[in-house]
Design an enzyme around this catalytic site. Structure first.
Site, PDB file in Angstrom:
ATOM      1  N   CYS A 132       0.803  -1.224   0.000  1.00 51.41           N
ATOM      2  CA  CYS A 132       0.000   0.000   0.000  1.00 51.41           C
ATOM      3  C   CYS A 132       0.838   1.276   0.000  1.00 51.41           C
ATOM      4  O   CYS A 132       0.424   2.300  -0.558  1.00 51.41           O
ATOM      5  CB  CYS A 132      -0.988   0.008   1.169  1.00 51.41           C
ATOM      6  SG  CYS A 132      -0.322  -0.553   2.742  1.00 51.41           S
ATOM      7  N   HIS A 253      -2.021   6.746   3.977  1.00 50.56           N
ATOM      8  CA  HIS A 253      -0.559   6.745   4.050  1.00 50.56           C
ATOM      9  C   HIS A 253      -0.055   7.996   3.333  1.00 50.56           C
ATOM     10  O   HIS A 253      -0.553   8.352   2.259  1.00 50.56           O
ATOM     11  CB  HIS A 253       0.021   5.532   3.313  1.00 50.56           C
ATOM     12  CG  HIS A 253      -0.143   4.230   4.042  1.00 50.56           C
ATOM     13  ND1 HIS A 253      -0.615   4.117   5.322  1.00 50.56           N
ATOM     14  CD2 HIS A 253       0.141   2.956   3.637  1.00 50.56           C
ATOM     15  CE1 HIS A 253      -0.624   2.843   5.686  1.00 50.56           C
ATOM     16  NE2 HIS A 253      -0.177   2.110   4.667  1.00 50.56           N
TER      17      HIS A 253
HETATM   18  N1  NAP Z   1      -4.503  -2.716   5.319  1.00 52.11           N
HETATM   19  C1  NAP Z   1      -3.886  -2.280   4.225  1.00 52.11           C
HETATM   20  O1  NAP Z   1      -3.657  -1.042   4.060  1.00 52.11           O
HETATM   21  C2  NAP Z   1      -3.424  -3.235   3.173  1.00 52.11           C
HETATM   22  C3  NAP Z   1      -2.916  -2.704   2.021  1.00 52.11           C
HETATM   23  C4  NAP Z   1      -2.433  -3.559   1.036  1.00 52.11           C
HETATM   24  C5  NAP Z   1      -2.501  -4.904   1.237  1.00 52.11           C
HETATM   25  N2  NAP Z   1      -3.022  -5.423   2.364  1.00 52.11           N
HETATM   26  C6  NAP Z   1      -3.093  -6.888   2.476  1.00 52.11           C
HETATM   27  O2  NAP Z   1      -4.389  -7.287   2.766  1.00 52.11           O
HETATM   28  C7  NAP Z   1      -4.375  -8.195   3.874  1.00 52.11           C
HETATM   29  C8  NAP Z   1      -5.593  -7.953   4.729  1.00 52.11           C
HETATM   30  O3  NAP Z   1      -5.499  -6.650   5.290  1.00 52.11           O
HETATM   31  P1  NAP Z   1      -6.678  -6.060   6.185  1.00 52.11           P
HETATM   32  O4  NAP Z   1      -6.238  -4.714   6.604  1.00 52.11           O
HETATM   33  O5  NAP Z   1      -7.977  -6.215   5.487  1.00 52.11           O
HETATM   34  O6  NAP Z   1      -6.623  -7.080   7.442  1.00 52.11           O
HETATM   35  P2  NAP Z   1      -7.789  -7.428   8.464  1.00 52.11           P
HETATM   36  O7  NAP Z   1      -8.758  -6.318   8.577  1.00 52.11           O
HETATM   37  O8  NAP Z   1      -7.091  -7.875   9.686  1.00 52.11           O
HETATM   38  O9  NAP Z   1      -8.576  -8.672   7.772  1.00 52.11           O
HETATM   39  C9  NAP Z   1      -7.967  -9.902   7.540  1.00 52.11           C
HETATM   40  C10 NAP Z   1      -8.858 -10.744   6.624  1.00 52.11           C
HETATM   41  O10 NAP Z   1      -8.161 -11.934   6.260  1.00 52.11           O
HETATM   42  C11 NAP Z   1      -8.906 -13.066   6.703  1.00 52.11           C
HETATM   43  N3  NAP Z   1      -7.977 -14.108   7.120  1.00 52.11           N
HETATM   44  C12 NAP Z   1      -6.968 -14.000   8.001  1.00 52.11           C
HETATM   45  N4  NAP Z   1      -6.299 -15.156   8.091  1.00 52.11           N
HETATM   46  C13 NAP Z   1      -6.908 -16.035   7.263  1.00 52.11           C
HETATM   47  C14 NAP Z   1      -6.700 -17.399   6.925  1.00 52.11           C
HETATM   48  N5  NAP Z   1      -5.701 -18.104   7.473  1.00 52.11           N
HETATM   49  N6  NAP Z   1      -7.513 -17.961   6.034  1.00 52.11           N
HETATM   50  C15 NAP Z   1      -8.498 -17.254   5.465  1.00 52.11           C
HETATM   51  N7  NAP Z   1      -8.771 -15.967   5.738  1.00 52.11           N
HETATM   52  C16 NAP Z   1      -7.970 -15.356   6.643  1.00 52.11           C
HETATM   53  C17 NAP Z   1      -9.771 -12.564   7.821  1.00 52.11           C
HETATM   54  O11 NAP Z   1     -10.903 -13.400   7.976  1.00 52.11           O
HETATM   55  P3  NAP Z   1     -11.627 -13.664   9.406  1.00 52.11           P
HETATM   56  O12 NAP Z   1     -12.752 -12.698   9.512  1.00 52.11           O
HETATM   57  O13 NAP Z   1     -12.101 -15.077   9.243  1.00 52.11           O
HETATM   58  O14 NAP Z   1     -10.586 -13.516  10.472  1.00 52.11           O
HETATM   59  C18 NAP Z   1     -10.149 -11.180   7.287  1.00 52.11           C
HETATM   60  O15 NAP Z   1     -11.152 -11.276   6.311  1.00 52.11           O
HETATM   61  C19 NAP Z   1      -3.063  -7.888   4.591  1.00 52.11           C
HETATM   62  O16 NAP Z   1      -2.565  -9.032   5.244  1.00 52.11           O
HETATM   63  C20 NAP Z   1      -2.159  -7.458   3.496  1.00 52.11           C
HETATM   64  O17 NAP Z   1      -1.521  -8.599   2.959  1.00 52.11           O
HETATM   65  C21 NAP Z   1      -3.486  -4.603   3.342  1.00 52.11           C
END
Ligand code: NAP
Ligand code: NAP
Lengths: 338, 338
Positions: A132, A253
């Site tokens: 990001c 960011h």
């Molecule tokens: N936040 C950002 O700015 C951003 C930017 C770019 C990329 N990302 C990427 O996107 C990912 C998610 O970010 P987020 O901010 O949305 O995180 P988040 O709010 O903590 O959400 C995590 C998501 O992943 C699911 N999950 C976690 N572990 C899993 C597993 N083992 N199997 C299947 N589903 C699983 C969770 O499902 P449950 O509801 O079942 O727990 C939830 O839907 C990050 O890890 C990163 O790689 C994030």
């Protein structure tokens, strides 16, 4: 006419990025026949409304993956490494938000305004979405490269808590609810915060110059910025220095950028071109609050660098959950459907 | 044996910096015969306890200035321009915290660990204290210059609200008390803040890439960093680029610094020398909360710059009210008394 996405899966639909993906699919009227939501067993069985429909969240680990055409992944790197190949093997084109495949030479790393052509060759059936922070700097840096030839980039970041997932947001929110917070004014030690879990130090009233894990001097977050910038811009010898810092901001960011160029940059020309560039908006004061909820990255403080002959500086702010993640993934999907 | 400061005046004794000055005079047992406190007519007549004494605050505009030996000023530039010459004319040596005299060729600009000798020549009877942001970068940059020959400095700052006076702290504090602040997570517009007065945008949950007034591309705060660094380090041709950014922190300014040198920097040697340097402390994670209330500036993330042959990067955090203002002024006073 845009083709239909057929059966479209949102994997990590319950997370922050997944939530914004669902909003953007609706906002942009992405055409599909069927929409499926996936998460871990923790959320499986719960339901989420989408338009008139109520959709049950499926457990990604046990679901039948037959017939999925496109899958938008945001479940983190370790889970992506397990499930993205499974979706691809079942015939889906996966657009992955994690770091798992970004530097894989068989996986394109795409910002549609910058390198759309790279999406065509995807032997693994996986396309990666950049980190990001990297993402937010790409649209303006691509313009600078095109106009003046980019040779070196020096960035300091101001990264929001939501970049570290929902847990980061909850941690900052709890810390900010301390009524004695203002006593920080004269003595940081006067407020006893609960020990931080998600971040390496208290984030409220603080800034933390460490995001990701410390490697050899640089952090994993800094290495991502260096390596991904080179791949997206197609400049494998680009010189990059990054300092990644977490700040007590919920979403958005920001990055202070110094770009050194082959040719002498002309600020007026740059401002005019940035204003024309899809995905960029030139503003007086680019801030996280101003960019939250917006599609474009906001660029301002554009000025010549007084410390080098061919340097130009700017400040850019972008919504890390939208352009930094969900929006860019959906723009990649649209590219495939056009 | 340190001489006595005779009659010592604290001008701006009711302000943030003045408050910390009073604390430090007590902590360090600065020797004096009489202590006088001054402020504007707003606070004149109120009393402040110091040790066993109760001291009445005098109106700087009408007070009799006879017999004052040393005066520590922190009342802002426009008031300093009026009153510092009056104190000097009445025989006092003035140590001024404002920007009014810093670039005056007749006024030394002193950081005792860096250029103590400059304090000796002070034809106007005035010595200037650097800007709080510049100050915090000086001890580590002086070491780098001594070891490797400093040629160029690129900084991005993370500046606390208290650097903008008490009004800045009050504004941030009020914004942070909004219980709906966390909704910023998904949409900055969801929280309607009162229009900001002190800062050019809401500071809570935000970062503002504009401190001071915008001049020709750079801001006044950025120009101060550039000009004051050159004067303090005695490097009139030093190349400097600065981006000054306000962050939602109460106290503690932080700076991401990239220093380019004549000779190739050796990180181990630098770490060892920084650890010996009075006023510097090498730590794993330098943050505003960790430096608040401390005398030393905290230096960490020290690493070679991968984007240049002779660059070295570090992150530094220092208490802007202590080393950035009150402490440095009192260290200058001690220099004159030794
Ligand atoms: N936040 C950002 O700015 C951003 C930017 C770019 C990329 N990302 C990427 O996107 C990912 C998610 O970010 P987020 O901010 O949305 O995180 P988040 O709010 O903590 O959400 C995590 C998501 O992943 C699911 N999950 C976690 N572990 C899993 C597993 N083992 N199997 C299947 N589903 C699983 C969770 O499902 P449950 O509801 O079942 O727990 C939830 O839907 C990050 O890890 C990163 O790689 C994030
Ligand atoms: N804050 C920092 O980090 C920092 C760092 C370096 C230098 N400085 C310098 O120190 C100055 C004070 O900063 P601060 O943070 O202590 O501000 P502050 O908390 O707002 O206090 C301002 C002080 O100045 C007095 N004052 C204001 N206008 C005056 C006038 N016309 N005549 C006499 N006294 C007057 C006030 O007295 P009343 O009680 O009568 O209003 C008060 O004592 C700044 O303007 C700046 O030049 C500040």
């Amino acid at each position: 006419m845009r083709r239909s996405a057929g059966t479209l899966a949102v994997v990590g639909a319950t997370g922050q990025v997944g939530t914004v993906m669902r909003q953007i699919i609706e906002e942009r009227k992405v055409p599909f026949e069927r929409l499926r939501f996936f998460a871990s067993s923790r959320s499986a069985g719960s339901t989420i409304n989408f338009g008139q429909q109520t959709i049950e969240v499926e457990d990604v680990d046990v679901a039948d993956l037959e017939g999925i055409d496109y899958a938008l992944f945001s479940i983190g790197a370790s889970a992506s490494r397990i499930y993205a190949p499974r979706f691809a093997a079942a015939g889906a084109t996966v657009i992955d938000n994690s770091s798992a495949y970004r530097m894989d030479s068989e996986v394109p790393l795409v910002v549609p305004e910058v390198n759309p052509g790279d999406a065509a060759r995807r032997p693994l059936g996986i396309i990666a979405n950049p980190n990001c922070t990297t993402m937010i700097a790409m649209p303006p840096l691509a313009v600078i490269d095109r106009l003046f030839g980019l040779e070196r980039v020096i960035v300091s970041t101001y990264q929001a808590a939501s970049g570290a997932g929902k847990a980061g947001v909850v941690e900052l929110d709890e810390q900010l609810r301390r009524p004695d917070l203002v006593r920080l004014t004269f003595d940081g030690a006067a407020v006893a915060f609960a020990p931080p879990q998600k971040f390496p130090a208290t984030l409220a009233g603080n800034v933390i110059p460490l995001a990701g894990e410390l490697r050899d001097g640089d952090t994993s977050e800094e290495e991502k910025f260096i390596n991904e910038s080179r791949k997206i811009l197609g400049l494998k010898d680009l010189k990059v220095h990054a300092t990644c810092v977490r700040v007590p901001v919920f979403t958005g960011h920001s990055i202070a950028v110094l770009a050194e160029c082959r040719d002498q940059p002309r600020v007026e020309r740059l401002v005019a071109e940035l204003d024309q560039q899809p995905g960029c908006k030139v503003v007086g004061l680019p801030t996280p609050l101003a960019c939250a909820g917006a599609d474009a990255v906001l660029v301002g403080r554009i000025r010549r660098d007084r410390s080098s002959a061919n340097g130009v500086a700017f400040f850019v702010a972008g919504d890390n959950l939208r352009k930094g993640a969900a929006l860019n993934a959906i723009q990649i999907l649209e590219l495939l459907l056009d």
